[in-house]
Design a protein around this motif. Structure first.
Motif, PDB file in Angstrom:
ATOM      1  N   GLY A  24       0.794  -1.222   0.000  1.00  0.00           N
ATOM      2  CA  GLY A  24       0.000   0.000   0.000  1.00  0.00           C
ATOM      3  C   GLY A  24       0.822   1.265   0.000  1.00  0.00           C
ATOM      4  O   GLY A  24       1.950   1.299  -0.501  1.00  0.00           O
ATOM      5  N   ARG A  25       0.262   2.301   0.596  1.00  0.00           N
ATOM      6  CA  ARG A  25       0.851   3.643   0.559  1.00  0.00           C
ATOM      7  C   ARG A  25       2.278   3.678   1.074  1.00  0.00           C
ATOM      8  O   ARG A  25       3.141   4.366   0.520  1.00  0.00           O
ATOM      9  N   PHE A  26       2.548   2.946   2.163  1.00  0.00           N
ATOM     10  CA  PHE A  26       3.865   2.962   2.784  1.00  0.00           C
ATOM     11  C   PHE A  26       4.599   1.634   2.595  1.00  0.00           C
ATOM     12  O   PHE A  26       5.432   1.254   3.408  1.00  0.00           O
ATOM     13  N   GLY A  27       4.311   0.945   1.515  1.00  0.00           N
ATOM     14  CA  GLY A  27       4.959  -0.333   1.262  1.00  0.00           C
ATOM     15  C   GLY A  27       4.102  -1.488   1.744  1.00  0.00           C
ATOM     16  O   GLY A  27       2.873  -1.436   1.722  1.00  0.00           O
ATOM     17  N   PHE A  28       4.757  -2.545   2.189  1.00  0.00           N
ATOM     18  CA  PHE A  28       4.034  -3.720   2.659  1.00  0.00           C
ATOM     19  C   PHE A  28       3.435  -3.482   4.047  1.00  0.00           C
ATOM     20  O   PHE A  28       4.063  -2.842   4.899  1.00  0.00           O
ATOM     21  N   VAL A  29       2.248  -4.016   4.262  1.00  0.00           N
ATOM     22  CA  VAL A  29       1.663  -3.995   5.606  1.00  0.00           C
ATOM     23  C   VAL A  29       2.577  -4.778   6.534  1.00  0.00           C
ATOM     24  O   VAL A  29       3.428  -5.560   6.095  1.00  0.00           O
ATOM     25  N   ASP A  30       2.390  -4.594   7.820  1.00  0.00           N
ATOM     26  CA  ASP A  30       3.346  -5.171   8.761  1.00  0.00           C
ATOM     27  C   ASP A  30       3.366  -6.693   8.718  1.00  0.00           C
ATOM     28  O   ASP A  30       4.432  -7.290   8.847  1.00  0.00           O
ATOM     29  N   SER A  31       2.210  -7.324   8.530  1.00  0.00           N
ATOM     30  CA  SER A  31       2.171  -8.785   8.583  1.00  0.00           C
ATOM     31  C   SER A  31       0.856  -9.288   8.013  1.00  0.00           C
ATOM     32  O   SER A  31      -0.089  -8.511   7.799  1.00  0.00           O
ATOM     33  N   PHE A  32       0.791 -10.597   7.813  1.00  0.00           N
ATOM     34  CA  PHE A  32      -0.433 -11.213   7.294  1.00  0.00           C
ATOM     35  C   PHE A  32      -0.423 -12.701   7.614  1.00  0.00           C
ATOM     36  O   PHE A  32       0.624 -13.276   7.945  1.00  0.00           O
TER      37      PHE A  32
END
Length: 423
Positions: free
Chosen positions: A353-361
């Motif tokens: 997203g906006r700031f790169g990858f989300v923290d985790s999934f």
């Protein structure tokens, strides 16, 4: 959204894209007055909590250096932001020179991490100083602005009373916390192997408040007990806990400290240590059906559905953190690239997203963290840059504090011409 294709676009283009977008966390997502990066930002765009993690600031400084070098921002913009950040940090209370874990983004007041952890945090302070030392080396062009920046950085660095955190024991370990209200009640010695190697290097290299080499050998290395030497999934692990633990343990210090050609009494090759740690983490993940099916890997400390946790092969809750594999580019480049491309395609691109990858999934359930975290976004930029150019490694290893500290602790760096000090 980028027009790059996850599978066919060249690696260098993707690394540019991922580093530059992740950098936005530290530039656009920072506190509007102080310029300090928030501890976390929400994927939804909701306002971030007014909390600054001191280690996150250190990683943010590294990100600003990389952004300047790659011309995403101008040198003047970088200097103006860093000056504002340092002005704010200078107002923050320090505890025998160490900063608190969290700061108030507006007032710079220390914030409680927990009830009794309301004072100095030496490891958080280390990662701040690690970033500032690199900035001092990078912005050393001799202009008035750069000289002022270097002066401010030195003032913060010189006041850290590293040896005071041994609690008066000359060859004892450094301690993580001290509270003005509760003294040493947290009682957490900084012992290896973990993310805090740079703490001992900077402490040993201090001019004003150095620790003795015995603190490293008996405290950090535990007279050799931090060695591992066992094989996991076919890979010999020189140091640390079984299966290596969360990957951040072998990444945070090496965002600046160069493991190439680095050795000491306990490890013949710190690059091999990093490779082994990452290899075991990768190979373990490839035994888990939901990870193998999607081609993703990487267990480290990150957000989870039930809160923040330190995930590893021995504590696997099904949570993959992009920072784990992406920050492993210097150690396992082919496997890191494969994970990068797989994650870009997960959930039709929703992880990115906006700031790169989300923290985790969680690959099995489709859960995604609602946040980006400074301490996870920062190593992505730093470790990818070290893989690409070695920039941060060159800056950090060129400094007198680091060279003196490594030498005093008995390290050899064939890459940077460092040898152990005379006994």
């Amino acid at each position: 959204m980028t027009s790059l294709d996850p599978q066919t676009s060249p690696l260098d283009l993707w690394l540019d894209e991922i580093q530059s977008r992740t950098f936005r966390f530290f530039w656009e997502g920072a506190h509007p007055q102080s310029g300090l990066p928030f501890d976390k930002c929400f994927v939804s765009g909701a306002p971030s909590p007014n909390i600054i993690s001191v280690s996150g600031v250190g990683f943010g400084v590294l990100a600003i250096i990389v952004a300047t070098q790659r011309c995403w921002i101008s040198r003047r913009e970088a200097l103006e932001r860093l000056a504002r950040m340092l002005e704010h940090l200078a107002r923050s209370p320090r505890f025998h020179g160490a900063f608190a874990h969290f700061l108030d983004g507006t007032t710079a007041d220390a914030m409680h991490f927990s009830k009794k952890d309301n004072g100095g945090d030496l490891v958080e302070t280390t990662f701040l100083m690690q970033g500032l030392i690199c900035a001092r080396q990078y912005f050393s062009g001799g202009t008035e602005e750069e000289e002022a920046l270097c002066y401010r950085i030195n003032r913060l660095l010189e006041t850290v009373e590293w040896n005071w955190y041994t609690r008066g024991v000359d060859d004892g370990p450094l301690y993580w916390h001290w509270s003005p209200n509760y003294n040493w009640i947290m009682n957490l010695p900084i012992r290896g192997w973990n993310e805090a190697l740079s703490t001992y290097v900077l402490a040993a290299g201090s001019q004003a408040f150095p620790i003795s080499p015995g603190s490293y050998h008996k405290g950090w290395a535990r007279s050799g007990e931090m060695r591992n030497g066992a094989s996991y999934l076919g890979t010999l692990l020189p140091l640390g806990e079984p299966y290596g633990g969360p990957l951040f343990l072998g990444q945070y210090s090496f965002c600046a400290l160069d493991p190439r050609g680095l050795s000491d009494a306990y490890c013949d090759d710190y690059l091999a240590q990093g490779v082994a740690h990452a290899r075991i983490n990768h190979d373990y993940c490839m035994t888990v059906p939901e990870y193998r099916a999607t081609g993703v890997w990487g267990l480290t400390a990150s957000e989870g559905p039930r809160g923040y946790g330190a995930f590893s092969p021995t504590n696997d809750k099904g949570v993959i953190a992009p920072t784990a594999a992406l920050s492993s580019f210097p150690f396992l480049p082919a496997e890191a690239e494969a994970a990068m491309r797989a994650m870009l395609g997960c959930g039709r691109g929703k992880l990115y997203g906006r700031f790169g990858f989300v923290d985790s999934f969680k690959p099995k359930t489709g859960w995604m963290a609602p946040t980006y975290l400074a301490i996870d976004q920062g190593p992505i930029i730093a470790m990818i840059e070290n893989f690409r150019s070695g920039l941060l490694w060159k800056l950090f290893m060129s400094t007198p504090e680091v060279r003196r500290g490594l030498s005093r602790l008995g390290f050899t760096s064939t890459t940077h011409g460092i040898s152990p000090a005379d006994a």
